[in-house]
Every structure is written in structure tokens, then in C-alpha cells.
Design a protein around this motif. Sequence first.
Motif, PDB file in Angstrom:
ATOM      1  N   HIS A 146       7.998   5.917  -3.778  1.00  0.00           N
ATOM      2  CA  HIS A 146       7.743   5.020  -4.906  1.00  0.00           C
ATOM      3  C   HIS A 146       9.044   4.592  -5.576  1.00  0.00           C
ATOM      4  N   ILE A 147       9.947   5.541  -5.746  1.00  0.00           N
ATOM      5  CA  ILE A 147      11.230   5.231  -6.384  1.00  0.00           C
ATOM      6  C   ILE A 147      12.014   4.239  -5.525  1.00  0.00           C
ATOM      7  N   THR A 148      11.986   4.436  -4.203  1.00  0.00           N
ATOM      8  CA  THR A 148      12.688   3.526  -3.293  1.00  0.00           C
ATOM      9  C   THR A 148      12.115   2.121  -3.380  1.00  0.00           C
ATOM     10  N   VAL A 149      10.784   2.012  -3.413  1.00  0.00           N
ATOM     11  CA  VAL A 149      10.148   0.692  -3.545  1.00  0.00           C
ATOM     12  C   VAL A 149      10.620   0.004  -4.809  1.00  0.00           C
ATOM     13  N   MET A 150      10.607   0.736  -5.923  1.00  0.00           N
ATOM     14  CA  MET A 150      10.987   0.118  -7.190  1.00  0.00           C
ATOM     15  C   MET A 150      12.462  -0.284  -7.216  1.00  0.00           C
ATOM     16  N   GLU A 151      13.333   0.563  -6.649  1.00  0.00           N
ATOM     17  CA  GLU A 151      14.754   0.222  -6.604  1.00  0.00           C
ATOM     18  C   GLU A 151      15.000  -1.053  -5.817  1.00  0.00           C
ATOM     19  N   ASN A 152      14.230  -1.255  -4.757  1.00  0.00           N
ATOM     20  CA  ASN A 152      14.425  -2.429  -3.916  1.00  0.00           C
ATOM     21  C   ASN A 152      13.706  -3.658  -4.447  1.00  0.00           C
ATOM     22  N   LEU A 153      12.862  -3.483  -5.454  1.00  0.00           N
ATOM     23  CA  LEU A 153      12.165  -4.618  -6.060  1.00  0.00           C
ATOM     24  C   LEU A 153      12.820  -5.058  -7.363  1.00  0.00           C
ATOM     25  N   ARG A 154      13.957  -4.465  -7.695  1.00  0.00           N
ATOM     26  CA  ARG A 154      14.609  -4.788  -8.971  1.00  0.00           C
ATOM     27  C   ARG A 154      14.951  -6.266  -9.098  1.00  0.00           C
ATOM     28  N   ASN A 155      15.335  -6.874  -7.976  1.00  0.00           N
ATOM     29  CA  ASN A 155      15.726  -8.277  -8.007  1.00  0.00           C
ATOM     30  C   ASN A 155      14.567  -9.214  -7.683  1.00  0.00           C
ATOM     31  N   VAL A 156      13.383  -8.645  -7.541  1.00  0.00           N
ATOM     32  CA  VAL A 156      12.182  -9.435  -7.248  1.00  0.00           C
ATOM     33  C   VAL A 156      11.158  -9.142  -8.339  1.00  0.00           C
ATOM     34  N   LYS A 157      10.545 -10.179  -8.856  1.00  0.00           N
ATOM     35  CA  LYS A 157       9.551  -9.959  -9.911  1.00  0.00           C
ATOM     36  C   LYS A 157       8.298  -9.325  -9.314  1.00  0.00           C
ATOM     37  N   CYS A 180       4.408   4.510 -13.852  1.00  0.00           N
ATOM     38  CA  CYS A 180       4.557   3.053 -14.013  1.00  0.00           C
ATOM     39  C   CYS A 180       5.271   2.715 -15.316  1.00  0.00           C
ATOM     40  N   ARG A 181       4.903   3.392 -16.370  1.00  0.00           N
ATOM     41  CA  ARG A 181       5.506   3.091 -17.662  1.00  0.00           C
ATOM     42  C   ARG A 181       6.969   3.526 -17.708  1.00  0.00           C
ATOM     43  N   LYS A 182       7.298   4.630 -17.064  1.00  0.00           N
ATOM     44  CA  LYS A 182       8.686   5.088 -17.055  1.00  0.00           C
ATOM     45  C   LYS A 182       9.572   4.177 -16.212  1.00  0.00           C
ATOM     46  N   THR A 183       9.000   3.571 -15.171  1.00  0.00           N
ATOM     47  CA  THR A 183       9.796   2.730 -14.272  1.00  0.00           C
ATOM     48  C   THR A 183       9.653   1.242 -14.571  1.00  0.00           C
ATOM     49  N   GLY A 184       8.885   0.906 -15.586  1.00  0.00           N
ATOM     50  CA  GLY A 184       8.767  -0.491 -15.995  1.00  0.00           C
ATOM     51  C   GLY A 184       7.858  -1.340 -15.136  1.00  0.00           C
ATOM     52  N   ASP A 210      -4.991  13.412 -12.016  1.00  0.00           N
ATOM     53  CA  ASP A 210      -3.853  13.112 -11.140  1.00  0.00           C
ATOM     54  C   ASP A 210      -3.402  11.661 -11.295  1.00  0.00           C
ATOM     55  N   VAL A 211      -4.352  10.755 -11.411  1.00  0.00           N
ATOM     56  CA  VAL A 211      -4.027   9.335 -11.514  1.00  0.00           C
ATOM     57  C   VAL A 211      -3.344   9.031 -12.844  1.00  0.00           C
ATOM     58  N   LEU A 212      -3.652   9.810 -13.864  1.00  0.00           N
ATOM     59  CA  LEU A 212      -2.992   9.642 -15.158  1.00  0.00           C
ATOM     60  C   LEU A 212      -1.473   9.755 -15.013  1.00  0.00           C
ATOM     61  N   ARG A 213      -1.013  10.619 -14.105  1.00  0.00           N
ATOM     62  CA  ARG A 213       0.423  10.773 -13.870  1.00  0.00           C
ATOM     63  C   ARG A 213       1.022   9.495 -13.274  1.00  0.00           C
ATOM     64  N   ASP A 248       0.858  -1.180   0.000  1.00  0.00           N
ATOM     65  CA  ASP A 248       0.000   0.000   0.000  1.00  0.00           C
ATOM     66  C   ASP A 248       0.897   1.233   0.000  1.00  0.00           C
ATOM     67  N   THR A 249       0.858   2.015  -1.067  1.00  0.00           N
ATOM     68  CA  THR A 249       1.783   3.128  -1.238  1.00  0.00           C
ATOM     69  C   THR A 249       1.121   4.467  -0.917  1.00  0.00           C
ATOM     70  N   PRO A 250       1.936   5.499  -0.645  1.00  0.00           N
ATOM     71  CA  PRO A 250       1.377   6.843  -0.469  1.00  0.00           C
ATOM     72  C   PRO A 250       0.990   7.441  -1.811  1.00  0.00           C
ATOM     73  N   PRO A 251       0.233   8.548  -1.808  1.00  0.00           N
ATOM     74  CA  PRO A 251      -0.106   9.188  -3.085  1.00  0.00           C
ATOM     75  C   PRO A 251       1.118   9.834  -3.719  1.00  0.00           C
ATOM     76  N   GLY A 252       1.044  10.006  -5.035  1.00  0.00           N
ATOM     77  CA  GLY A 252       2.111  10.709  -5.729  1.00  0.00           C
ATOM     78  C   GLY A 252       3.087   9.782  -6.424  1.00  0.00           C
ATOM     79  N   THR A 253       4.189  10.374  -6.876  1.00  0.00           N
ATOM     80  CA  THR A 253       5.221   9.636  -7.613  1.00  0.00           C
ATOM     81  C   THR A 253       6.594  10.082  -7.115  1.00  0.00           C
TER      82      THR A 253
END
Length: 260
Positions: A133-144, A169-173, A161-164, A124-129
Motif C-alpha cells: 500500500h505504501i509503495t502504491v501511494m508513493e508512486n501515485l504522488r504525481n498522479v491525482k 487512508c487518512r494518514k496517507t492523504g 480490521d477495516v477501521l484500520r 485491486d490491493t492486498p489486505p492490510g496496510t
Amino acid sequence: MLDGVKHVILVLSGKGGVGKSTVSTQLALTLKESGFKVGLLDVDLCGPSVPYLLNLEDKDVHQSSEGWVPVFADSEQRLSVMSIGFLLKNRNDGVVWRGPKKTGMIKQFLNDVVWQDIDYLIIDTPPGTSDEHITVMENLRNVKCDGAIIVTTPQAVAVDDVLREVTFCRKTGIPIIGIVENMSGFVCPSCTECTNIFSSGGGIALSEMVKVPFLAKIPIDPAVGKLGDKGQSVVALIPDSQVAQVFRKLVEEVTKSKEA
């Protein structure tokens, strides 16, 4: 610590107040009711709602030789929960931290919690980007990461706002499982008719615009609201409600692609 996690699902939105924590908790509870072993990680450091929604505010996190032991929401230990809310001395305490300290805490949540072989980890993430969010994605790089469920409400301002978040998601894969429109109408407690008290169709319009699946509309139901701070599953207690049907459908969508 994520080696024992089979599937990771993010619940995202570019806007606050759309009900991400409610969607996360009820999705976790529905997965548990479906026979899965589930973890729920609340990384909204400034507004940790999950302990309140699951009626776990008086619980404590314990340290073991392997790491932090999450709080179990049931006696069978099929739903484990981690949140900064368990680490605060007072539920009214504010987390007044700069970015690096928040980043460090999220890294601890992802690397130092003993999840003990779970089928699904719902984050469950906070609002925004932003940083979180970046920290979560960096730490999930080795996990599918199986993907993200993006939550919106019907109004145009929320959809913008949700469109952003879709762009993030698309920029971070991050694969997008689909879009959920929350607060989509109001279910009358007397006649059970659903009335659109806000605008309607925002979630469907967004899904068509960005070419991702539209998963479900979740109406406002007073009966569900009464379960909101008790940690009870809408699927178990009011199985015939529209909201229960939606969460059963969500679980089908989340699990069917993993079985294929």
C-alpha cells in the motif's frame, strides 16, 4: 506511464476474504459496459485473483519498446488487465518474496505498463496496510488519485480490521469515496428474498463512526457466483438482479463527482 490515466480508484480493505477482487472486477466491467475505457491492476502479489475472475489465466503479458502491454479482456480492448498471475509459470506457484522484491514489482506495474489513454484505472490491493500500500501511494504522488472504495463484510470482527484501513487512508492523504458492505445477506435463488445469514449493518455503522459515505450493500447471489470465473459482467447478463443494481449505483457514485 500513468500520464494517460484520467482517474485512479483504489479498492482497499484491512481484512482478507471480504471480496475486494470481486468488487474490483465487477466495478471495472460495469464501467466498461457504461462506455468507459478501463484498466484493472492487481497488486495482490501473494493472492492474484483477477486473472481467474476474468477467465484470463492462459494469457501472457508482452513486452514492447514502451513497456509491458497489459492483457485485454475484450476484443474491443476497452478493458486492460495487469497482474503477477500472468507472469507465473503455474497458477499454483507461490510468490515467496521479501518486501523489497514485492516493492520493486509494484513499482514496475505502476511505471512500466502501457495503459494507452484509459478513463479509469482500478487498483485491486492486498489486505492490510503494509509495504504494498505504501509503495502504491508513493508512486501515485504525481498522479491525482480520485480516492478509495473500502470493502467490508457485516461482522464486527471485519469492521474492526477495516477501521484500520480508514486510519491508513487518512494518514496517507487518500480521499475515501465510500464504504461498501459485501456479503450483506443471501439472495434466495427461488424467491429472491434476501436473508441476513451473517450479522447486518456493520458497513453502515462504520461509515457513521468515521464520517464517510456508505455506498452500497452487496448481497451474496448464487447467480452471480456462477459468473465468478467467466469474466462476465453481472450488469450485462443479469441486469435485474440486486447485485447489478448495486454496481450501477457504484458507477454513478464513482463518476458523478468527476463530472461535477
